[in-house]
Design an enzyme around this catalytic site. Structure first.
Site, PDB file in Angstrom:
ATOM      1  CG  ASP A 197     -33.141  43.099  74.604  1.00 40.68           C
ATOM      2  OD1 ASP A 197     -33.929  43.815  75.370  1.00 40.68           O
ATOM      3  OD2 ASP A 197     -33.341  42.665  73.591  1.00 40.68           O
ATOM      4  CG  ASP A 227     -36.757  46.589  69.500  1.00 39.48           C
ATOM      5  OD1 ASP A 227     -36.098  47.024  70.854  1.00 39.48           O
ATOM      6  OD2 ASP A 227     -36.601  45.568  69.091  1.00 39.48           O
TER       7      ASP A 227
END
Lengths: 412, 412, 412, 412
Positions: free
Chosen positions: A147, A207
């Site tokens: 990430d 996201d």
């Protein structure tokens, strides 16, 4: 909302992976985050792995069982600096969970961030790449989702971002264990340009959230080509839009990741989830389930087991679908035509409707065959609907011949 | 102009700060700049500190007394290089002023710039971070506002800006004294991305000016995501607009700073100041008074002492309000819906009207509960208006129940 | 096209320069380029210097005589690396020309580029800053215009551009001779942000051309805030538009340079040149004549000798005019209001018409006094027109009183 | 679609190349890629070279025979690291092919990428610049096309891109052999700004495809000034549009490359190919044939042998055509006027129609003479059509006189 997806020949494509290396076709599996968030423990993982088997999902290609954020203890090992799991969630340790997953014939993956902390506030891997990669390998990890939170300003040019993500790529390679490397830097600095040789896939946007087309300011960019705040809460059809120019950059072993699937999480209708699953497959996105696979409705199971659609995703031709055109609709939204060339003389096209009303639209073979040219455009083709079953119960029932221009109806 | 602000439960939220560290909720206080500019001396500071006490503002959370630019002498100490105060303004020295502020039970803050000079032309702290931080600590400073003027080109990527601002962050930490670090680089290179772990707050835009919505070229960008000239003279409602995508990046200990308050400085109406104060609170901006607290009207005092609004700002949930939608209005301007989730099963929403005419607008609970989903959207909720007082004289009088879609009127 | 320019008090402002250093007000002078291009020699320079005197232009402030590109020999001195002049154009050498200019009571300037070559293909100063600065100083140079051609990719962030231009700034300072440093990097990477402490002025755009508002692709950007190709052939009114957000960054000793004047070169009407000269003065741009001063029409001379306009440029308040508003016109183009605050309780405003038709427009004192507020907006002011002469023949004839909202007519 | 191209004097311009160095006028030749892609071998090259001769194309200036991607073996020489050819395609070696090409009086060129791999997946030259340049020189290579695939993130500022491409430039220079250096970084980071002194030409966009104006998402940018994904599949008229602001940056020895020609590959009509060839010539793009020159139709041969058009490209004035205006058309698309100044008192203008219908448009001499001014605009000029032949069979038949404003018809 669209849900017509048609293959131009009746046979389901044969899927063959030819080369060595990983992710020759986009990876498939299941991940904890979309449904469970931080609320995970070793039972969540093992039970979900077993459900993949019991539902036959492994046979369709869903092979990776992925633990997302929040598996970590509060701190690294104070002596060695090695990553440590949260013992309250994983009393037997990550390695034991990986072993169980492996014993089921599946692969095991884990998560970290190229930052000082993960998005969930756990320790990150920035400047700890070597020890983390070694530890993951020693645990039997087969996959790393990596990430971008808390990157301490190490971004702003492709060169700066490359260096940060390449550090982990090199560390993973140095372990000697094949570990699929799934970058998640939300499209920052254009990973489709800089990361093709260091990662197996890269996220292209903020996201996803479980909604067809609702917009709010948390996903503020209208394109990912130079977006300075990828954000999150990106509706599904916006991510499809973001992906349109990026398909050209993906191929065997290096894919655009449109984010994990929301199918089965309840925020969209059946038709909307069909569109979601279909477009992810055509975009050659990894197909990572994000629902609770231990508790699925028949509709959900039907969608994620459509092997005709999965075959498009696994087709060895490699190139994602091309958006041929996008036409605004007076009621708002648009109609889009996407087309993809498979091996074995087969093509798939999709008509996507993001307007609030049903649409009837003329499709020209000259458009479907944008890369094959006029000789194809004037031919005759057998047309199959990949979301209808034939008399034998197989997806992809024949719906007649196509020639010149034909008409398609797409629900709102 | 908008001024309807409604809480969906009747009880005023309880505010609890749990963790160690600073700015667990956005800092509150008073700063010299908006009203006094460079025309300050030690009496200005001490008198204002006393006024905070006498008006009971300290009890509401306004605890920091902040000296902005122009406290400095013409030059540093020629022997030690240490910063020196202007003795004509501060004959007793900064330390004596800090001591007096502390003796009142308040905290004391100071200002410098991450440049060769401050915006007011005084010596800056660039490449003097260590000695400046040490000196501030020795004076008893609790808070540093750190500006961006005269940065000598050290900007252009998050990495370059991070390094410049991290130098002071490290220097402050090294003093051992807890000093709240308030970055003021006007959103350049995206501090919401790069500064989350090095600062307690960061300005997101050019300087506010005391006006609701007037535009001129001195605040030229339409978004702060990639603005190359933040400028100044930014009308209040423009800063609200700038903040919309950035709320997602703020949280406990690291806040978006929408700039100091103009309430009481005379450029806006009562309703406009109510909007200003409310939206700053919902955006979880620091609430730093910018008026003359020794000479306030009743209206001004009423606004800045609304403890229901302050409680929203201090709620421990941490996440700023989300802009759910922004709809253009045919007469110009727009209507916006903002929503924020508090702890203790409470929500606040705000309807903002930037159009020149009164507006009546239907609000759907499904929109208010954008992150809670459809089950909440179909419920029934007690509705309170945080700008009306109940029979006991407390802010937040109940105004009935809300269900499905209800109608809100918002003044121009 | 606009040509109304009104001062709100009748007296011409007194101009005082207070500080040490150079360019306390924007530099004024004459430059070879706009009229002569590369076709220059020592006579061109000396004759023009004499014409400045004989026309009384020196007394109005036009003090710098500037040699632009093409004074150089084909190569540097092969032994020392020092810059050498083209002996066919300057048989007596640059120093002799500088001496003559000095003997006339004027100052002398020269040109180079922060690149491997100048824009005209002569040797540039990149990586030769020290020897070039020393040589210029030894010649008696008082002013350097420093261009941006052939910079070999040393651009792209403020930091990179700063380093390149600061090298010459430091070299000039090291000579001990005061040399006005006029940066010409066409606004690249935002010199208004990075160069305020290293240069006396910086160009904000691509080169002007002698036309009011004609657009072609050679000046492709619509704003200079993040322009990646400043180009050239920028019509006069486009440069005014570019300057609007940048005025806030200029001040004593560091000015926005809107490029050299075209007044008298023939591509605009009298009214258009009046606008050109007026707006350059209000923007606090250097006023560098670009016509042939040895051969001027009466109209040209009248424009460039309007001492009321020059006084606005030289006013010690320092801050350029603010664009208060810009309103599109249905016939194309727009009307703009600009306002500037002078010392001594005086203000100047300008109404600019870029539409193809005459316009009559209501001007509100509340707009003129954007930074003074409502008390000024409700006052009464003496109104003078800086382009009309009074009975004594002085520019700035009184045209009555202004109150509330008054009407102005502006020619197309 | 447009196809009117008119020269304003009757004589075909004389072409003279004066200086030393390469590409004093834009290079001309033939390249394997557009027609053959990776399907090449030594016969492809030699046969095409012979066809250039037999068709008399060499005499018109087509002198470079260029092998594009896929000539390489699977790996470099394991001992020396030197590049090696694919022996199955080039059994006699690249050097032998180069010798044959030279023996025909033509020049020979080759291809590589400034990356770890080429676009076709062969070994690239990144960090192998010196040995590759030496090897090319030893083979007798006269021209290098240097691509941008797999650059491993070494991009993002002009400085970073300059360093990568300058490495090869220096390596080529160090060989002592004159090798034309044709950069192909798709306009990334603005090679028109940074590469003028290190390359003879630079591509300005993603790859052309054989189509007049069809848009899809694979060529996503609307301008190349700050495009973050140049992509490919760029229709011909889009590349013309991209080139409009960039002409100012090209000149003798350093050209904007609009990509290789598609004339004769079948995707456009005769009129469209005429436009394609004409505009490439006016833009001073290299004219590199991309069709199968061993098998050409008469129409194709007629277009590429129009010596009046080629003379415009080879004119020693050097500056590309300027787009004077671009006017939208209500049916979609636009009309554009382009104008170029040649030596010898000649000018060429082109009217380009990208709308779907025929257009009749008034052309003003004042527009054609945008850089010559009003005295030219009021003159009388002999008008010739460069796509009509005169009675002697020469291109450029006189079509009367032009004065003031005259009317031109342009087919759709």
């Amino acid at each position: 909302m669209a849900r017509k997806l048609l293959a131009l020949v009746s046979a389901v494509p044969v899927v063959v992976a030819l080369n060595n290396g990983l992710a020759l076709t986009p990876q498939m599996g299941w991940n904890t985050w979309n449904h469970f968030g931080c609320g995970i423990n070793q039972d969540t993982i093992v039970n979900s792995a077993k459900a993949l088997i019991s539902n036959g999902l492994d046979k369709l290609g869903y092979e990776y069982v992925l633990v997302d954020d929040c598996w970590q203890a509060d701190a690294r090992d104070p002596d060695t600096g090695a990553p440590v799991e949260d013992k309250s969630k994983f009393p037997d340790g990550i390695k034991a969970v990986a072993d169980q997953v492996h014993s089921l014939g599946l692969k095991f993956g884990i998560y970290s961030s190229a930052g000082t902390y993960t998005c969930g506030g756990k320790f990150g891997s920035l400047d700890y790449e070597e020890i983390d990669a070694k530890t993951y390998a020693s645990w039997g990890v087969d996959y790393l989702k990596y990430d971008n939170c808390n990157n301490e300003g190490r971004a702003g040019t492709p060169q700066i971002s490359y260096e940060r993500y390449n550090n982990m790529s090199q560390a993973l390679n140095a372990t000697g264990r094949p570990i699929l490397y799934s970058m998640c830097n939300w499209g920052e600095d254009g990973p489709w340009n800089f990361a093709v040789n260091i990662a197996n896939s890269w996220r292209i946007s903020g996201d996803i959230y479980d909604n067809f087309d609702r917009y709010d300011d948390r996903c503020p960019c209208t394109s990912m080509l130079d977006c300075k705040l990828a954000g999150f809460h990106c509706a599904m059809s916006r991510i499809i839009d973001f992906s349109a120019p990026l398909g050209q950059k993906a191929g065997k072993g290096h894919w655009n990741d449109l984010d994990m699937l929301e199918v089965g999480n309840g925020g969209m209708t059946y038709d909307e989830y069909v569109t979601h699953f279909s477009m992810w497959a055509l975009a050659k996105s990894p197909l990572i389930l994000g629902n609770d696979v231990t508790d699925m409705s028949d509709e959900t199971k039907q969608i994620i087991t459509n092997d005709a659609i999965i075959a498009v995703n696994k087709d060895t031709n490699g190139s994602p679908a091309i958006r041929v055109w996008k036409k605004p609709v007076s009621q708002g939204g648009d109609i889009q035509l996407w087309s993809i060339t498979l091996v074995n003389y087969q093509w798939v096209f999709a008509v996507l409707n993001t307007s609030p009303v049903n649409q009837t639209v003329d499709i020209s073979l000259l458009d479907v065959f944008i890369d094959q040219g006029s000789s194809f455009g004037s031919g005759t083709f057998t047309l199959s609907d990949l979301w209808q079953k034939d008399s034998s119960g197989n997806w992809g029932a024949s719906v007649g011949n196509a020639q010149g221009t034909f008409t398609v109806s797409v629900n709102s």
